[in-house]
Scaffold this motif. Sequence first.
Motif, short mmCIF file in Angstrom:
data_model
loop_
_atom_site.label_atom_id
_atom_site.label_comp_id
_atom_site.label_asym_id
_atom_site.label_seq_id
_atom_site.Cartn_x
_atom_site.Cartn_y
_atom_site.Cartn_z
N LEU A 62 0.83 -1.20 0.00
CA LEU A 62 0.00 0.00 0.00
C LEU A 62 0.87 1.25 0.00
O LEU A 62 0.61 2.20 -0.76
CB LEU A 62 -0.93 0.00 1.21
CG LEU A 62 -1.83 1.23 1.38
CD1 LEU A 62 -2.67 1.46 0.13
CD2 LEU A 62 -2.72 1.08 2.61
N GLY A 63 1.91 1.26 0.83
CA GLY A 63 2.83 2.40 0.84
C GLY A 63 3.57 2.53 -0.49
O GLY A 63 3.78 3.64 -1.00
N TYR A 89 -0.56 5.42 5.55
CA TYR A 89 -0.92 5.15 4.17
C TYR A 89 -2.34 4.61 4.02
O TYR A 89 -2.86 4.56 2.90
CB TYR A 89 0.08 4.18 3.55
CG TYR A 89 1.45 4.79 3.36
CD1 TYR A 89 1.67 5.74 2.37
CD2 TYR A 89 2.52 4.44 4.18
CE1 TYR A 89 2.91 6.33 2.20
CE2 TYR A 89 3.77 5.01 4.01
CZ TYR A 89 3.96 5.95 3.02
OH TYR A 89 5.19 6.53 2.85
N SER A 90 -2.97 4.22 5.11
CA SER A 90 -4.34 3.72 5.02
C SER A 90 -5.35 4.85 4.85
O SER A 90 -6.49 4.62 4.43
CB SER A 90 -4.69 2.90 6.27
OG SER A 90 -4.67 3.72 7.43
N ARG A 91 -4.94 6.08 5.15
CA ARG A 91 -5.84 7.21 5.03
C ARG A 91 -5.86 7.72 3.59
O ARG A 91 -4.90 7.58 2.85
CB ARG A 91 -5.42 8.34 5.98
CG ARG A 91 -5.42 7.95 7.44
CD ARG A 91 -5.06 9.13 8.33
NE ARG A 91 -6.06 10.20 8.23
CZ ARG A 91 -5.98 11.34 8.89
NH1 ARG A 91 -4.95 11.58 9.70
NH2 ARG A 91 -6.91 12.26 8.76
N THR A 92 -6.98 8.31 3.20
CA THR A 92 -7.08 8.87 1.85
C THR A 92 -6.05 9.98 1.68
O THR A 92 -6.01 10.92 2.48
CB THR A 92 -8.49 9.45 1.62
OG1 THR A 92 -9.45 8.40 1.79
CG2 THR A 92 -8.60 10.01 0.20
N PRO A 93 -5.20 9.88 0.65
CA PRO A 93 -4.15 10.88 0.49
C PRO A 93 -4.72 12.19 -0.05
O PRO A 93 -5.77 12.21 -0.71
CB PRO A 93 -3.22 10.23 -0.54
CG PRO A 93 -4.11 9.34 -1.33
CD PRO A 93 -5.14 8.82 -0.37
N GLY A 94 -4.03 13.26 0.23
CA GLY A 94 -4.39 14.53 -0.38
C GLY A 94 -3.67 14.67 -1.72
O GLY A 94 -3.27 13.68 -2.34
N THR A 95 -3.46 15.90 -2.13
CA THR A 95 -2.79 16.14 -3.42
C THR A 95 -1.30 16.43 -3.25
O THR A 95 -0.62 16.77 -4.22
CB THR A 95 -3.45 17.32 -4.14
OG1 THR A 95 -3.37 18.49 -3.32
CG2 THR A 95 -4.90 17.02 -4.48
N GLU A 96 -0.78 16.29 -2.01
CA GLU A 96 0.60 16.68 -1.76
C GLU A 96 1.60 15.92 -2.64
O GLU A 96 2.52 16.51 -3.20
CB GLU A 96 0.96 16.46 -0.29
CG GLU A 96 0.31 17.43 0.68
CD GLU A 96 -1.13 17.08 1.00
OE1 GLU A 96 -1.57 15.98 0.57
OE2 GLU A 96 -1.82 17.86 1.68
#
Length: 303
Positions: free
Chosen positions: A171-172, A271-278
């Motif tokens: 996932l990472g 990494y389990s959280r929804t990523p932003g646009t960073e």
Amino acid sequence: MSEKSEKTEQQQRLSVFKTYKLYVGGKFPRSESGRVYEVTDSKDKWLANAPLSSRKDARDAVVAARKAFGGWSGATAYNRGQILYRVAEMLEGRKDQFVREVADAEGLSKSKAAAVVDAAIDRWVWYAGWTDKIAQVVGGGNPVAGPFFNLSTPEPTGVVTVLAPQESSFLGLVSVIAPVIATGNTVIVIASEKSPLPALSLGEVLATSDLPGGVVNVLSGKTAEIAAPLAAHQDVNAIDLAGADDVLAKELEIAAADNLKRVLRPQPVDYSRTPGTERLTAFLETKTVWHPTGSLGASGSSY
């Protein structure tokens, strides 16, 4: 065939062990050095021998990534999104394999590993949807005093080296690769040193998708040994230090300064959280264009 003879035939069959290889330029070379190292599970049980990449392998990966950059960065954002979605489709079809590899790599139960793999596939789809939208978020028209159009548009940085997270082997890994290629960059990935097998298997998926060879290149081995020449390489434009510890990150940051590479420093990430646009914007440059508006008719009005 009798039950006894069928049982004898089954006993005589030898297992076919999987040979893991690097993924460079759309091909599957063994390490140039011929070296391998043992990969074990969370209980120190042998899983496979992974290639131990050399400096030559790293340089070959840079050449492949640079060669692929023109075509990939020049593709339409919509086309890149379709290709990323195709990767997710291919992962879905090989889910059982990745569940097994992630479970072994991270010491997870089958159900928890399945949840991780599902999240990784969803992450590919999420980034596939961003390819033709990020330009509207970070680009646009700028108000200026004068008869000009002033437009800012994002462009990919170029060849990016990514040190994959050491603990989150899949996932990472997906979370640091997908945003780099979604925005038109090409990438050299250094897989998790302890758990490289999901990354090497990902190379097999990428090879059978529509992703052009060289856009993603996967190396396995000792992270510090492979990262050092890549951080100093003059044809690498940026580096993501996600999988580096503090000491290694400092050394690589110093080496990267030689040709002013863009550096994304390591930071704690769930990494389990929804990523932003960073991570989408981390390896984008902004090009600003001025263009005269001109005039319409004898009145001199402009548009």
